[in-house]
Design a protein around this motif. Structure first.
Motif, PDB file in Angstrom:
ATOM      1  N   CYS A 253     -34.165 -57.742 -51.374  1.00 12.07           N
ATOM      2  CA  CYS A 253     -33.718 -56.712 -52.316  1.00 12.07           C
ATOM      3  C   CYS A 253     -34.913 -55.860 -52.739  1.00 12.07           C
ATOM      4  O   CYS A 253     -36.034 -56.079 -52.306  1.00 12.07           O
ATOM      5  CB  CYS A 253     -33.056 -57.352 -53.532  1.00 12.07           C
ATOM      6  N   GLN A 255     -36.625 -55.877 -55.280  1.00 11.92           N
ATOM      7  CA  GLN A 255     -37.695 -56.593 -55.989  1.00 11.92           C
ATOM      8  C   GLN A 255     -38.788 -57.052 -55.018  1.00 11.92           C
ATOM      9  O   GLN A 255     -39.871 -57.449 -55.446  1.00 11.92           O
ATOM     10  CB  GLN A 255     -37.129 -57.819 -56.728  1.00 11.92           C
ATOM     11  N   HIS A 260     -32.875 -62.799 -49.741  1.00 12.82           N
ATOM     12  CA  HIS A 260     -31.678 -63.507 -50.203  1.00 12.82           C
ATOM     13  C   HIS A 260     -30.819 -63.871 -48.989  1.00 12.82           C
ATOM     14  O   HIS A 260     -30.844 -63.173 -47.973  1.00 12.82           O
ATOM     15  CB  HIS A 260     -30.849 -62.601 -51.107  1.00 12.82           C
ATOM     16  N   CYS A 318     -33.983 -63.759 -59.753  1.00 12.13           N
ATOM     17  CA  CYS A 318     -34.361 -62.441 -59.244  1.00 12.13           C
ATOM     18  C   CYS A 318     -33.702 -61.390 -60.133  1.00 12.13           C
ATOM     19  O   CYS A 318     -32.525 -61.523 -60.486  1.00 12.13           O
ATOM     20  CB  CYS A 318     -33.916 -62.275 -57.792  1.00 12.13           C
ATOM     21  N   CYS A 320     -32.506 -58.664 -59.520  1.00  6.74           N
ATOM     22  CA  CYS A 320     -31.363 -57.961 -58.941  1.00  6.74           C
ATOM     23  C   CYS A 320     -30.040 -58.633 -59.296  1.00  6.74           C
ATOM     24  O   CYS A 320     -28.976 -58.035 -59.148  1.00  6.74           O
ATOM     25  CB  CYS A 320     -31.501 -57.878 -57.425  1.00  6.74           C
TER      26      CYS A 320
HETATM   27 ZN   LIG Z   1     -33.195 -59.921 -55.582  1.00  8.94          ZN
END
Ligand SMILES: [Zn+2]
Length: 436
Positions: A253, A255, A260, A318, A320
């Protein structure tokens, strides 16, 4: 998120769902897979009940690619792990393999749909969204990457395929069609930065804001990633899959803190010690070989398949909102060298060397003196200088000292002129194989 309900589900709930899927998958293997019925029976698990649930998976035997391949016969070129009837198969991919003959990977319609769903979640994690344009440079051909390309349709991107090996066409497409994203291997992304610099093409100023890299490790190495981001003026995120299990199973993602599991619900991940095969806890900071199990597959499901990918796990939250463990691939277990008892991956050496940019190009080649993984120090490493950099023994010494400090490995650095190490429009070789 493409599927927020699924992707942000608490991980414990995901594991409970996966446990139910796994038990069903095991029952399916016992009834349909000649390969797994005999493999599990031989290991002392006479029935699905004896094999247990996900919590007991580590007691079951691992699956090696070579074992599957060994069961392929003229009447059944897929192998004894084939479970579906002829009429249920809608697609057959193949992997290149090193033995000359390909391994075949059949899929049912549901398998294919699950692959596309998982890939779409992984690629969407990068931040690309419906209506944007993405240019791709994969010649998917017979390979499972073809299914990953279908993920772009699922995300409702406008996909511009330009294929491999035609950099002019790729750059022209970027210049004329103004895509927001590009997907390519990290090696090719690095090659394009050099290519553009040599020809005065303003890659940094192009429309591309996101570069999605996949196909080999490297995109997650901080120094190498920083070089790519600088050259492209774009955010770089990576994705990873494995032919036998599925394409782009994992995706990073925005970040940029590990990938993931986009294929959550379809695939279960484990970690093992690559030398002993012993299962390791999937906890924060753990590293080992990734082992994957299909949970809802039908054509030729695999159980505890050894990927040969060596990963580091992170489990912290995370930002996200996606849940579950994340991984960063640091190399192929096959590329791992052992120097006086210390495991070292060529990609880790490249990462340390890349920090010496702009004096070095970032290209390296490890040249082991003897065949096999075990090596005596110092390990010879060719490090390519940047275009405007000159040979300097002090630089070689500084690199060797940094490698020793960071990786606890003694290396002998040979600085080589810019352009002397091979570039790749697909995947790079970081270690010579002639002596291995
Ligand atoms: Zn993430």
């Amino acid at each position: 998120m493409l599927e927020p309900e699924t992707e942000s589900r608490p991980w414990s709930e995901q594991l409970a769902i996966d446990d139910a899927s796994y038990r069903e998958q095991l029952a399916y293997l016992y009834s349909r897979s000649t390969f797994y019925r005999s493999k599990l029976n031989e290991a002392g698990f006479a029935s699905p009940d004896a094999a247990g649930g996900l919590a007991e998976i580590a007691q079951l035997p691992l699956t090696e690619k070579a074992e599957l391949k060994a069961t392929a016969v003229p009447g059944n070129p897929v192998g004894a792990h084939l479970c579906a009837d002829h009429a249920e198969i809608v697609r057959i991919y193949s992997t290149s393999g090193t033995t000359g003959t390909p391994s075949y990977i059949p899929l049912t319609a549901d398998d294919l749909d699950n692959w596309v769903t998982g890939s779409a979640r992984s690629y969407a994690a990068s931040g690309v969204s419906a209506g944007e344009r993405i240019v791709s440079s994969y010649n998917a051909g017979p390979f499972v990457a073809g299914a990953a390309l279908a993920a772009f349709d699922r995300i409702q991107l406008c996909h511009i395929p330009v294929g491999t090996g035609n950099t002019e066409r790729l750059v022209l497409a970027i210049d004329q069609l103004q895509p927001e994203a590009a997907v390519l291997t990290p090696s090719y992304a690095a090659y394009l930065v050099e290519w553009a610099a040599e020809r005065g093409f303003d890659l940094r100023g192009s429309s591309v804001r996101r570069v999605l890299v996949a196909g080999e490790p490297g995109g997650g190495e901080p120094a190498f990633r920083a070089q790519l981001e600088e050259g492209w003026g774009a955010r770089v995120t990576e994705a990873m899959g494995i032919g036998d299990i599925g394409p782009s199973l994992w995706g990073e993602c925005e970040q940029q803190d590990g990938m993931h599991l986009g294929a959550r619900g379809f695939v279960h991940a484990e970690l093992i010690d690559p030398e002993t095969g012993v299962a390791l806890p999937l906890e924060d900071g753990a590293s080992g070989e990734l082992v994957l199990t299909h949970l809802r597959h039908h054509a030729a499901p695999l159980l505890r398949f050894r990927t040969r990918d060596h990963v580091v796990v992170s489990t912290g939250e995370c930002h996200c909102g996606r849940t579950g463990p994340r991984v960063r691939c640091i190399g192929r277990t096959d590329d791992m060298l052992i120097v006086r008892g210390v495991n070292v991956f060529p990609s880790a050496i490249r990462e340390v060397v890349s920090a010496f940019a702009p004096r070095v190009s970032g290209n390296i080649l490890v040249t082991p003196a003897t065949p096999g993984a075990k090596q005596d120090p110092p390990l010879p490493v060719a490090v390519e200088l940047a275009a405007d950099s000159v040979d300097d023994p002090a630089l070689a010494t500084a690199i060797a000292e940094r490698v020793r400090a960071a990786l606890v490995v003694q290396v002998r650095i040979e600085l080589v002129p810019w352009g002397s190490l091979q570039r790749s429009e697909y995947k790079s070789k970081l270690v010579t194989t002639t002596s291995r």
